[in-house]
Design a protein around this motif. Structure first.
Motif, short mmCIF file in Angstrom:
data_model
loop_
_atom_site.label_atom_id
_atom_site.label_comp_id
_atom_site.label_asym_id
_atom_site.label_seq_id
_atom_site.Cartn_x
_atom_site.Cartn_y
_atom_site.Cartn_z
N GLN A 1 -2.31 1.92 1.87
CA GLN A 1 -1.92 3.06 2.57
C GLN A 1 -1.40 2.77 4.02
O GLN A 1 -1.96 1.85 4.63
CB GLN A 1 -3.13 4.21 2.41
CG GLN A 1 -3.68 4.45 1.33
CD GLN A 1 -4.86 5.49 1.31
OE1 GLN A 1 -5.12 5.92 2.27
NE2 GLN A 1 -5.30 5.70 0.23
N GLU B 1 1.55 3.31 -0.13
CA GLU B 1 2.81 2.56 0.02
C GLU B 1 3.05 1.55 -0.88
O GLU B 1 2.04 0.69 -1.09
CB GLU B 1 2.91 2.25 1.71
CG GLU B 1 4.07 1.77 1.89
CD GLU B 1 5.22 2.57 1.72
OE1 GLU B 1 6.08 2.50 0.99
OE2 GLU B 1 5.34 3.53 2.80
N ARG C 1 8.71 -1.82 4.16
CA ARG C 1 8.46 -0.51 5.26
C ARG C 1 8.06 -1.17 6.47
O ARG C 1 7.18 -2.04 6.77
CB ARG C 1 6.89 0.07 4.49
CG ARG C 1 6.28 0.98 5.56
CD ARG C 1 7.10 2.31 5.80
NE ARG C 1 6.31 3.17 6.78
CZ ARG C 1 5.56 3.94 6.64
NH1 ARG C 1 5.15 4.38 5.25
NH2 ARG C 1 5.15 4.91 7.52
#
Length: 75
Positions: free
Chosen positions: A39, A45, A50
């Motif tokens: 997370q 996620e 990212r």
């Protein structure tokens, strides 16, 4: 919560997982993300790329909670 220091503007999530010793390879990071064990700032996620910035919090199941800490980047 363990703080992880970075010396750049951001770090990609898969690199962060390796830096924080949650995984040892990119393949392990990919599997961890696909299983839904990560997370970022309270939300699941699954994107290895990212971008994480100072202040972001990463929770990894069975590994704890980590915070991205900036290293005072000079421009």
């Amino acid at each position: 919560m363990k703080k992880i220091l970075i010396h750049s503007e951001y770090i990609k999530l898969d690199q962060f997982l390796k830096l924080s010793d949650c995984v040892s390879t990119g393949g392990m990071a990919k599997a961890l993300l696909q299983e839904g064990y990560v997370q970022v700032n309270g939300e699941k996620e699954d994107r290895r790329g990212r971008k994480l910035y100072p202040g972001d919090k990463v929770k990894v199941q069975d590994n704890g909670v980590f915070e991205v800490e900036g290293g005072g980047i000079k421009e």
